[in-house]
Design a protein around this motif. Sequence first.
Motif, PDB file in Angstrom:
ATOM      1  N   THR A 193       0.835  -1.202   0.000  1.00  0.00           N
ATOM      2  CA  THR A 193       0.000   0.000   0.000  1.00  0.00           C
ATOM      3  C   THR A 193       0.871   1.252   0.000  1.00  0.00           C
ATOM      4  OG1 THR A 193      -1.656  -1.211   1.265  1.00  0.00           O
ATOM      5  CG2 THR A 193      -1.868   1.183   1.228  1.00  0.00           C
TER       6      THR A 193
ATOM      7  N   ARG B 204       2.586   1.719  -3.387  1.00  0.00           N
ATOM      8  CA  ARG B 204       1.659   2.222  -4.394  1.00  0.00           C
ATOM      9  C   ARG B 204       1.309   3.682  -4.159  1.00  0.00           C
ATOM     10  NH1 ARG B 204      -3.333  -1.413  -6.463  1.00  0.00           N
ATOM     11  NH2 ARG B 204      -2.266  -3.399  -6.745  1.00  0.00           N
TER      12      ARG B 204
ATOM     13  N   ASN C  27       1.687   6.481  -6.957  1.00  0.00           N
ATOM     14  CA  ASN C  27       0.488   7.190  -7.400  1.00  0.00           C
ATOM     15  C   ASN C  27       0.269   8.496  -6.635  1.00  0.00           C
ATOM     16  OD1 ASN C  27      -0.087   5.018  -9.120  1.00  0.00           O
ATOM     17  ND2 ASN C  27      -1.104   3.919  -7.454  1.00  0.00           N
TER      18      ASN C  27
END
Lengths: 205, 205
Positions: free
Chosen positions: A188, A191, A195
């Motif tokens: 998590t 990412r 992002n």
Amino acid sequence: MEFSSKLLERAVNEMSQLPGIGKRTALRLVLHLLGQPESQSLELADALKTLRSEINFCKKCHNISDHAICEICSNPHRTEEIICVVEDIRDVMAIENTSSFRGLYHVLGGKISPMDGIGPNDLNIESLVEKVKAGNVKELIFALGSTMEGDTTNFYIYRQIQDYDVVTSTIARGISVGNELEYTDEITLGRSIINRIPFVASLKS
Amino acid sequence: MEFSSKLLERAVNEMSQLPGIGKRTALRLVLHLLGQPESQSLELADALKTLRSEINFCKKCHNISDHAICEICSNPHRTEEIICVVEDIRDVMAIENTSSFRGLYHVLGGKISPMDGIGPNDLNIESLVEKVKAGNVKELIFALGSTMEGDTTNFYIYRQIQDYDVVTSTIARGISVGNELEYTDEITLGRSIINRIPFVASLKS
């Protein structure tokens, strides 16, 4: 487990078919019902029977509904141009609780999962593709759980509609609001760095 | 929780009346039923309805039974002279599983608990006292849980029958077979020292 009563045994057996309810728990639940007024058991029995025989699914979004078209789809204040693709009614309820979404939903009824024998034809995918082909939809938001099955389903739908003029997006994955970095799992956190979003954009939400 | 369907809401509400089942679990169970063949919901509904409307209690021991006199009470190979006093059918099933008891049971239907508004008249105590008065019973074994309520109930019954010619006993409390001493709680360990039994007697069981 040996029972002194066939009636009791049958009720316990039926109750223990429910997920996460073993024989002992089923017995506890059934004995609880026996200790309550008769009306409670009859109400529960009738509610389950009526639900199953009279349940409707919205013709547009396939959500559970008492009417042919559900309240969300028939609400004139919501836009048909954005469709949020979800797995089942629980996801609809969760997103509705946020009051952050004014589009419509499309309930797939599950995720593609070859291991469980669920293929694309078992889900409400065709009617979604039809909606996109009709041309009114400007954006599809994929809001399935981020598992292998969820990603597969997203990609399958994406392949079906990629040639049409529609924007596709997925809900943001990242660190929960209020969470510490050190307790977040690596995937998590990784990412959420890849992002990352412009700081000015993050101030708006 | 806001529902898109009154039928669904009703089923979830009824299901969540069961002990240990909250709204979320109830929703999960109901959605599971919706995903299964209709027959499963109808079977469950019918089992609960039939159980509640046709359930019988044995006229002698008050256990749940499909007949006027239950299989245990009508078994000619069991002795009427020893009666084991228990709270509910689960205790009967647990003791029957041991195959160590050949007497009969008397199911009280609960324990005296003023906090929960359960007094002696709410339980099947009078019929037990009547059995003792009739004179056929030689021994009463109290097998209620060793809680404040269990002890109160035992003592209440004992007071009612102490003038009659009947032996009273309680099931032994002590260290579970196979358990280590160091992991046993102090109260159980303390009691098991006070209520120690002759070594030769322990070899027999």
